[in-house]
Design an enzyme around this catalytic site. Structure first.
Site, mmCIF file in Angstrom:
data_model
loop_
_atom_site.group_PDB
_atom_site.id
_atom_site.type_symbol
_atom_site.label_atom_id
_atom_site.label_comp_id
_atom_site.label_asym_id
_atom_site.label_seq_id
_atom_site.Cartn_x
_atom_site.Cartn_y
_atom_site.Cartn_z
ATOM 1 N N SER A 92 12.400 18.576 -23.147
ATOM 2 C CA SER A 92 13.760 17.030 -22.304
ATOM 3 C C SER A 92 12.991 16.283 -22.086
ATOM 4 O O SER A 92 13.136 15.352 -21.909
ATOM 5 C CB SER A 92 14.742 17.590 -21.397
ATOM 6 O OG SER A 92 15.986 18.602 -21.931
ATOM 7 N N LYS A 101 15.767 10.452 -13.791
ATOM 8 C CA LYS A 101 16.496 11.416 -14.956
ATOM 9 C C LYS A 101 17.715 11.381 -13.671
ATOM 10 O O LYS A 101 17.762 12.352 -12.672
ATOM 11 C CB LYS A 101 16.112 11.982 -15.800
ATOM 12 C CG LYS A 101 17.093 13.126 -16.538
ATOM 13 C CD LYS A 101 16.292 14.118 -17.282
ATOM 14 C CE LYS A 101 17.386 14.283 -18.524
ATOM 15 N NZ LYS A 101 16.585 15.711 -18.996
ATOM 16 N N SER A 139 15.725 15.110 -23.954
ATOM 17 C CA SER A 139 17.080 14.831 -23.596
ATOM 18 C C SER A 139 16.645 13.218 -22.410
ATOM 19 O O SER A 139 17.625 12.539 -22.026
ATOM 20 C CB SER A 139 18.071 15.692 -22.377
ATOM 21 O OG SER A 139 17.676 15.949 -21.959
#
Length: 607
Positions: A303, A201, A279
């Site tokens: 997330s 990420k 996210s």
């Protein structure tokens, strides 16, 4: 105990030019302030402050002083669980009984991955599928990397934005894959992940890439890897690139105006764009569609777990600081963890990434016990049998579970029945004051994110998406009194949950999300959408894990009859008991009778 009191957030859904205009109005000194105060009053934020002021934890299952008098709540900022002497002895005994050996763990048979069903029709490629094919010469890391690069380039062809990655260095990736191929040829394998492609990420420092947080203006080059990423690379993992996310990590849908909004790989109708969740949207999409077997996510408010749930992946948010990572944006709620397509690969990645380090903030990671997978490694004889969960106490808050869509409630109740049939004891529990706990998390994460982004909020206001502007404006609106109240409530929630795990249950079960993946509607294409009611709904079962740092895992248990979208379960355990999560998750293999469903959007990298 207080009754179930979680309520729907009151806020209109905004999109298009109206959303953009509203985000600009909030920046105005007087009008913006008045609007935000109105929203806070409508949602009764003052009740959180009142509860924090009046609550004494001794009255609600917390701790009293030596004279038995209730203690006032003391604010807690970092959710570090300090072990008792008994806990330290227990973990040390577990380490001695089941010493962690990465090679032994990587060689465990794949039917123990925890998600295979009796009538399996499809199976994702696992980490061992990659390494075993490298060993027998069926394919090479270089060939795998070439296929991945081709897929990504095709998805981004003709100006399209796949929304999977924010960065990829194809030349460097091919060079690293070539070195891995040589190691296999020469019998000099680097580790249990040698040649295995992963994505990270964009928010975790990774050498060779920049931290952009999926914005158009941030580009901070990383001179070295974050510790967990370095540990993955030491085992030979190949970082394909940085995975996309909901801009700066503040959102639950995965919308991103700069890099594109990734499409959920599931969904019966190919023409409908379902959100991946956020996210960690790019990470979930990459794993779910088969692009890579392992992704690294960050979880400050679901997330990892929300996109894993909506995309049918396995997602682990470990105990706070079990995987040593210091988040600049959300230092007291953010966790790093693995996202995979099966339980066993998640266990392997966790075993590699977890553990203390010498350079994290105030040496917080050194307060953890030695890393182990005791319950997962030792409960093997009964695995899959009728008594495989005998002795495991599963806590269920029925009213909380019922507060979901009918298909989710039905799937969750079937899972509970399944666990009972495997010997688990189902224990009713209550999680009191959920509304204040949810508010406390919202106050904390938005304040922390606003603090880290404040210079950019001013200098790059127009470069941020309207939704991000609104969320940061909310974060800027909290008073010192409200922030302090949130930390008092964190203290209450921490004490209460420690008591629940100490005296009542081993794990707590709930849906992962109360609904399947929402649709990315056409009116949100140009500016995104601000839908606080939807955001709060997707976070309904999430916030304890972030606010008080207990470990949590999600995995699929069903698929919606109408849309074929995944429905997932969440299990949570006491601090440092990830091994219990892996044990229970592995024994969930019979819930999905036909195993994992093949995503509508799928690439076969090991074809």
């Amino acid at each position: 105990m207080a009754p179930y009191n979680l309520r729907e957030v009151k806020s209109p859904r905004l999109c298009g030019t109206l959303l953009d205009l509203f985000s600009r109005i909030l920046q105005l000194p007087i009008i913006g302030y008045l609007i935000l105060q109105f929203i806070k009053r409508q949602n009764k934020i003052h009740e959180m402050v009142a509860f924090a002021t009046s609550c004494h934890p001794g009255r609600e299952g917390g701790l009293d002083d030596d004279e038995g008098e209730p203690q006032p709540l003391i604010p807690l900022y970092y959710p570090i669980h300090e072990m008792t002497a008994e806990e330290k002895e227990m973990h040390q005994r577990m380490v001695e009984e089941a010493p962690l050996d990465l090679h032994e763990l990587s060689e465990m048979r794949q039917q123990r991955n925890g998600l295979e069903g009796d009538g399996e029709e499809f199976r994702h490629w696992t980490i061992s599928d990659y390494t075993s094919r490298y060993l027998n010469g069926t394919t090479t890391p270089s060939q795998v990397v070439d296929r991945i690069i081709k897929v990504i380039e095709e998805m981004n062809a003709h100006g399209k934005k796949s929304g999977i990655l924010t960065q990829m260095n194809a030349k460097e990736l091919r060079l690293q894959a070539s070195e891995s191929t040589k190691r296999y040829r020469n019998g000099n394998i680097m580790g249990v992940l040698d040649g295995v492609p992963i994505v990270v990420k964009d928010g975790s420092p990774t050498k060779g890439f920049s931290v952009t947080l999926a914005t158009s203006f941030l580009a901070d080059p990383s001179e070295k890897d974050a510790v967990p990423i370095a540990r993955l690379r030491q085992q030979g993992a190949l970082v394909v690139g940085m995975a996309n996310l909901h801009e700066i990590g503040l959102g639950t849908t995965g919308f991103n105006l700069t890099y594109g909004t990734p499409k959920n790989p599931y969904g019966k109708d190919r023409h409908i764009h379902y959100y991946t969740g956020g996210s960690s949207s790019g990470s979930a999409a990459a794993v779910s569609m088969g692009l890579v077997p392992l992704a690294v996510g960050l979880d400050g408010g679901g997330s990892i777990r929300i996109p894993s749930s909506l995309c049918g992946c396995v997602g682990l948010k470990p105990t706070f600081k079990r995987i040593a990572f210091d988040s600049i944006g959300a230092p007291s709620v953010a966790h790093m963890g693995p996202m995979t397509n099966n339980i066993h690969d998640a266990a392997l990645a966790y075993a590699i990434m977890a553990g203390e380090t010498d350079n994290d903030h105030r040496f917080q990671s050194k307060m953890q016990p030695p890393v182990h997978l005791h319950a997962y490694m030792t409960n093997t004889k009964e695995s899959g049998g009728m008594n495989s969960l005998k002795g495991i106490r599963i806590g269920v808050f029925e009213e909380h579970i019922e507060d979901a869509e009918a298909n989710v409630v039905s799937a969750t109740k079937k899972a509970i029945e399944y666990y009972q049939s495997r010997g688990a004891e189902i224990i009713p529990i209550i999680l009191p004051h959920l509304q204040s706990i949810h508010f406390a998390h919202s106050v904390t994460i938005t304040t922390e994110m606003m603090s880290s982004m404040e210079p950019h909020y001013t200098d790059h206001f127009t470069d941020l998406s309207p939704e991000t502007r609104i969320t940061l404006a909310v974060g800027k609106s909290w008073t010192a009194c409200e922030f302090l109240a949130a930390q008092k409530i964190r203290s209450y929630a921490m004490r209460h949950m420690e008591d629940v795990f100490k005296n009542s249950v081993d794990v707590i079960l709930s849906p992962a999300t109360p609904c399947c993946a929402p649709i990315f509607r056409e009116d949100a294409f140009s500016h995104g959408e601000s839908n606080l009611a939807q955001t709060a709904n997707l976070m309904k079962y999430i916030v304890h894990g972030n606010l008080i740092g207990i470990p949590a895992m999600v995995f699929p248990i069903a698929y919606d009859d109408e849309t074929s979208l995944p429905i997932s379960l969440q299990i949570q355990a006491a601090h440092w008991r990830e091994d219990l999560l892996f044990h229970v998750a592995r024994e969930s293999q019979g819930i999905l009778k036909k195993g994992i469903a093949k995503p509508t959007m799928y690439v076969d990298i090991l074809q």
